[in-house]
Design an enzyme around this catalytic site. Structure first.
Site, PDB file in Angstrom:
ATOM      1  N   LYS A 206      28.858  36.661 -32.842  1.00 29.15           N
ATOM      2  CA  LYS A 206      28.768  37.861 -32.028  1.00 29.15           C
ATOM      3  C   LYS A 206      29.101  39.058 -32.909  1.00 29.15           C
ATOM      4  O   LYS A 206      30.072  39.022 -33.674  1.00 29.15           O
ATOM      5  CB  LYS A 206      29.756  37.761 -30.867  1.00 29.15           C
TER       6      LYS A 206
ATOM      7  N   THR B  49      35.287  36.630 -23.938  1.00 30.05           N
ATOM      8  CA  THR B  49      36.645  37.106 -24.193  1.00 30.05           C
ATOM      9  C   THR B  49      37.596  35.921 -24.364  1.00 30.05           C
ATOM     10  O   THR B  49      38.712  35.907 -23.854  1.00 30.05           O
ATOM     11  CB  THR B  49      37.148  38.054 -23.088  1.00 30.05           C
TER      12      THR B  49
ATOM     13  N   ARG C 267      38.546  38.049 -18.225  1.00 31.91           N
ATOM     14  CA  ARG C 267      39.356  39.263 -18.085  1.00 31.91           C
ATOM     15  C   ARG C 267      39.988  39.367 -16.697  1.00 31.91           C
ATOM     16  O   ARG C 267      40.744  40.302 -16.446  1.00 31.91           O
ATOM     17  CB  ARG C 267      38.491  40.509 -18.321  1.00 31.91           C
TER      18      ARG C 267
ATOM     19  N   GLU D 243      27.419  35.076 -19.400  1.00 33.78           N
ATOM     20  CA  GLU D 243      28.752  35.085 -20.007  1.00 33.78           C
ATOM     21  C   GLU D 243      29.751  35.682 -19.017  1.00 33.78           C
ATOM     22  O   GLU D 243      29.707  36.870 -18.722  1.00 33.78           O
ATOM     23  CB  GLU D 243      28.741  35.905 -21.298  1.00 33.78           C
TER      24      GLU D 243
END
Length: 205
Positions: free
Chosen positions: A126, A66, A42, A38
Protein backbone atom coordinates in the site's frame (compact mmCIF):
# COMPACT_ATOMS: atom_id res chain seq x y z
CA UNK A 1 -6.80 -15.67 -3.58
CA UNK A 2 -3.14 -14.73 -3.71
CA UNK A 3 -3.31 -11.01 -4.57
CA UNK A 4 -5.46 -8.05 -3.58
CA UNK A 5 -4.36 -5.95 -6.53
CA UNK A 6 -6.25 -7.88 -9.18
CA UNK A 7 -9.72 -7.93 -7.64
CA UNK A 8 -10.97 -4.55 -8.89
CA UNK A 9 -9.50 -1.20 -9.97
CA UNK A 10 -10.86 0.41 -6.80
CA UNK A 11 -10.98 -0.89 -3.24
CA UNK A 12 -13.55 0.99 -1.11
CA UNK A 13 -12.12 1.97 2.27
CA UNK A 14 -15.05 1.59 4.65
CA UNK A 15 -15.50 2.92 8.18
CA UNK A 16 -18.50 1.26 9.85
CA UNK A 17 -19.92 2.64 13.10
CA UNK A 18 -23.15 0.62 13.10
CA UNK A 19 -22.99 -3.11 12.39
CA UNK A 20 -26.52 -2.91 10.97
CA UNK A 21 -25.13 -0.94 8.02
CA UNK A 22 -22.46 -3.49 7.14
CA UNK A 23 -24.45 -5.94 5.04
CA UNK A 24 -26.54 -3.47 2.99
CA UNK A 25 -23.45 -1.33 2.38
CA UNK A 26 -21.40 -4.31 1.25
CA UNK A 27 -24.24 -5.54 -0.98
CA UNK A 28 -24.42 -2.13 -2.65
CA UNK A 29 -20.67 -2.12 -3.32
CA UNK A 30 -20.68 -5.67 -4.71
CA UNK A 31 -23.71 -4.90 -6.90
CA UNK A 32 -21.82 -1.88 -8.21
CA UNK A 33 -18.86 -4.04 -9.23
CA UNK A 34 -16.50 -3.48 -6.28
CA UNK A 35 -16.13 -6.87 -4.56
CA UNK A 36 -13.00 -6.09 -2.52
CA UNK A 37 -14.08 -4.18 0.58
CA UNK A 38 -11.58 -2.90 3.13
CA UNK A 39 -13.21 -2.42 6.53
CA UNK A 40 -10.92 -0.29 8.65
CA UNK A 41 -10.30 -1.26 12.26
CA UNK A 42 -11.05 2.26 13.46
CA UNK A 43 -14.35 1.56 15.20
CA UNK A 44 -15.68 -0.83 17.81
CA UNK A 45 -18.01 -2.29 15.17
CA UNK A 46 -15.30 -3.16 12.65
CA UNK A 47 -14.60 -6.80 13.50
CA UNK A 48 -18.28 -7.69 13.77
CA UNK A 49 -18.88 -5.88 10.47
CA UNK A 50 -16.22 -8.03 8.82
CA UNK A 51 -17.84 -11.11 10.34
CA UNK A 52 -21.33 -10.40 9.03
CA UNK A 53 -20.15 -9.31 5.57
CA UNK A 54 -18.10 -12.49 5.23
CA UNK A 55 -21.10 -14.58 6.29
CA UNK A 56 -23.95 -12.84 4.53
CA UNK A 57 -22.73 -11.11 1.36
CA UNK A 58 -21.96 -13.53 -1.49
CA UNK A 59 -19.41 -12.11 -3.86
CA UNK A 60 -17.81 -9.83 -1.28
CA UNK A 61 -14.11 -10.22 -0.59
CA UNK A 62 -13.90 -8.47 2.74
CA UNK A 63 -10.60 -7.41 4.26
CA UNK A 64 -9.36 -5.52 7.28
CA UNK A 65 -7.64 -2.16 7.05
CA UNK A 66 -5.70 -0.08 9.57
CA UNK A 67 -4.12 -3.29 10.83
CA UNK A 68 -1.28 -2.11 13.07
CA UNK A 69 -0.61 -4.93 15.58
CA UNK A 70 -0.05 -8.69 15.39
CA UNK A 71 -3.14 -9.09 17.59
CA UNK A 72 -5.26 -7.21 15.06
CA UNK A 73 -4.00 -9.59 12.37
CA UNK A 74 -5.23 -12.60 14.34
CA UNK A 75 -8.55 -10.98 15.25
CA UNK A 76 -9.21 -9.92 11.65
CA UNK A 77 -8.55 -13.33 10.15
CA UNK A 78 -10.67 -14.98 12.87
CA UNK A 79 -13.52 -12.62 11.93
CA UNK A 80 -13.32 -13.69 8.29
CA UNK A 81 -11.01 -11.12 6.70
CA UNK A 82 -9.62 -12.42 3.41
CA UNK A 83 -6.92 -9.77 3.11
CA UNK A 84 -5.10 -7.33 5.37
CA UNK A 85 -3.99 -3.74 4.83
CA UNK A 86 -1.73 -1.70 7.09
CA UNK A 87 -0.77 1.99 6.96
CA UNK A 88 2.83 1.05 7.74
CA UNK A 89 4.80 -1.93 8.95
CA UNK A 90 7.27 -3.26 11.49
CA UNK A 91 9.12 -6.56 11.49
CA UNK A 92 6.67 -7.98 14.03
CA UNK A 93 3.62 -6.85 12.06
CA UNK A 94 5.06 -8.10 8.78
CA UNK A 95 5.79 -11.49 10.34
CA UNK A 96 2.24 -11.76 11.65
CA UNK A 97 0.73 -10.78 8.30
CA UNK A 98 2.95 -13.26 6.49
CA UNK A 99 1.91 -16.04 8.89
CA UNK A 100 -1.79 -15.17 8.58
CA UNK A 101 -2.31 -17.18 5.42
CA UNK A 102 -4.15 -14.35 3.61
CA UNK A 103 -2.82 -11.72 1.16
CA UNK A 104 -1.64 -8.48 2.73
CA UNK A 105 -0.58 -4.99 1.73
CA UNK A 106 1.91 -3.42 4.15
CA UNK A 107 2.02 0.35 3.95
CA UNK A 108 4.97 2.37 2.63
CA UNK A 109 5.67 6.00 1.85
CA UNK A 110 9.44 6.02 1.24
CA UNK A 111 11.80 4.26 -1.16
CA UNK A 112 13.72 2.77 1.77
CA UNK A 113 10.54 1.13 3.07
CA UNK A 114 9.86 -0.29 -0.39
CA UNK A 115 13.39 -1.69 -0.63
CA UNK A 116 13.09 -3.22 2.83
CA UNK A 117 9.87 -5.00 1.84
CA UNK A 118 11.43 -6.24 -1.38
CA UNK A 119 14.29 -7.66 0.69
CA UNK A 120 11.62 -9.53 2.64
CA UNK A 121 10.13 -10.96 -0.55
CA UNK A 122 7.09 -8.68 -0.53
CA UNK A 123 6.30 -7.07 -3.90
CA UNK A 124 2.74 -5.80 -3.33
CA UNK A 125 2.19 -2.93 -0.92
CA UNK A 126 0.00 0.00 0.00
CA UNK A 127 1.29 3.50 -0.82
CA UNK A 128 0.02 5.77 1.95
CA UNK A 129 -0.79 8.61 2.33
CA UNK A 130 -0.74 8.73 -1.45
CA UNK A 131 -1.52 12.35 -2.20
CA UNK A 132 0.47 13.75 0.71
CA UNK A 133 3.45 11.48 -0.04
CA UNK A 134 3.92 12.59 -3.65
CA UNK A 135 1.05 11.18 -5.70
CA UNK A 136 1.38 9.70 -9.19
CA UNK A 137 4.62 11.57 -9.92
CA UNK A 138 6.30 9.88 -6.96
CA UNK A 139 5.15 6.40 -7.96
CA UNK A 140 6.22 7.00 -11.55
CA UNK A 141 9.71 7.88 -10.29
CA UNK A 142 9.83 4.76 -8.12
CA UNK A 143 8.91 2.51 -11.05
CA UNK A 144 12.27 3.12 -12.73
CA UNK A 145 14.65 1.72 -10.12
CA UNK A 146 12.10 -0.61 -8.49
CA UNK A 147 9.86 -2.00 -11.25
CA UNK A 148 9.11 -5.16 -9.29
CA UNK A 149 7.18 -3.24 -6.62
CA UNK A 150 3.43 -2.83 -7.19
CA UNK A 151 1.12 -0.59 -5.24
CA UNK A 152 -2.39 0.17 -4.05
CA UNK A 153 -2.23 3.93 -3.43
CA UNK A 154 -4.64 5.17 -0.75
CA UNK A 155 -5.13 8.51 0.94
CA UNK A 156 -6.67 11.60 -0.60
CA UNK A 157 -7.59 9.90 -3.88
CA UNK A 158 -10.81 11.06 -5.54
CA UNK A 159 -12.73 9.95 -8.60
CA UNK A 160 -10.95 12.68 -10.56
CA UNK A 161 -7.49 11.70 -9.33
CA UNK A 162 -7.81 7.90 -9.58
CA UNK A 163 -7.21 7.59 -13.36
CA UNK A 164 -3.72 9.15 -13.11
CA UNK A 165 -2.74 6.46 -10.61
CA UNK A 166 -4.36 3.60 -12.50
CA UNK A 167 -2.48 4.59 -15.66
CA UNK A 168 0.84 3.75 -13.99
CA UNK A 169 2.37 0.30 -14.68
CA UNK A 170 3.22 -0.24 -11.01
CA UNK A 171 -0.30 0.46 -9.71
CA UNK A 172 -2.71 -2.47 -9.47
CA UNK A 173 -5.62 -0.67 -7.84
CA UNK A 174 -6.41 2.35 -5.70
CA UNK A 175 -8.17 2.69 -2.37
CA UNK A 176 -10.73 5.39 -1.79
CA UNK A 177 -13.86 6.59 -0.06
CA UNK A 178 -15.47 8.78 -2.71
CA UNK A 179 -18.15 6.17 -3.47
CA UNK A 180 -19.18 6.40 0.20
CA UNK A 181 -20.25 10.03 0.72
CA UNK A 182 -21.14 10.72 4.37
CA UNK A 183 -24.59 12.08 3.51
CA UNK A 184 -25.48 8.92 1.57
CA UNK A 185 -24.33 6.73 4.45
CA UNK A 186 -26.25 8.80 6.98
CA UNK A 187 -29.39 8.49 4.86
CA UNK A 188 -28.71 4.80 4.20
CA UNK A 189 -29.00 5.59 0.51
CA UNK A 190 -27.59 2.31 -0.69
CA UNK A 191 -28.82 2.91 -4.26
CA UNK A 192 -26.57 5.97 -4.48
CA UNK A 193 -23.64 4.00 -3.08
CA UNK A 194 -24.24 1.32 -5.71
CA UNK A 195 -24.36 3.91 -8.49
CA UNK A 196 -21.11 5.52 -7.35
CA UNK A 197 -19.50 2.08 -7.02
CA UNK A 198 -20.52 1.25 -10.57
CA UNK A 199 -18.85 4.43 -11.84
CA UNK A 200 -15.70 3.55 -9.90
CA UNK A 201 -15.65 -0.03 -11.17
CA UNK A 202 -15.69 1.30 -14.73
CA UNK A 203 -12.26 2.86 -14.21
CA UNK A 204 -9.59 0.89 -15.99
CA UNK A 205 -6.06 0.04 -15.01
Amino acid sequence: MTSVLGLAPVVPVVVIDDVADAVPLARALVAGGLPAIEVTLRTAAALEAIRVIAAEVPGAVVGAGTVVTPGAVADSVAAGARFLVSPGWTEALLSAMRDSGVPFLPGVSTVSEVVALLENGVTEMKFFPAEAAGGPAYLKSVSGPLPQARFCPTGGITAAKAPAYLALPNVGCVGGTWMLPPDALAAKDWARVEALAREASALRR
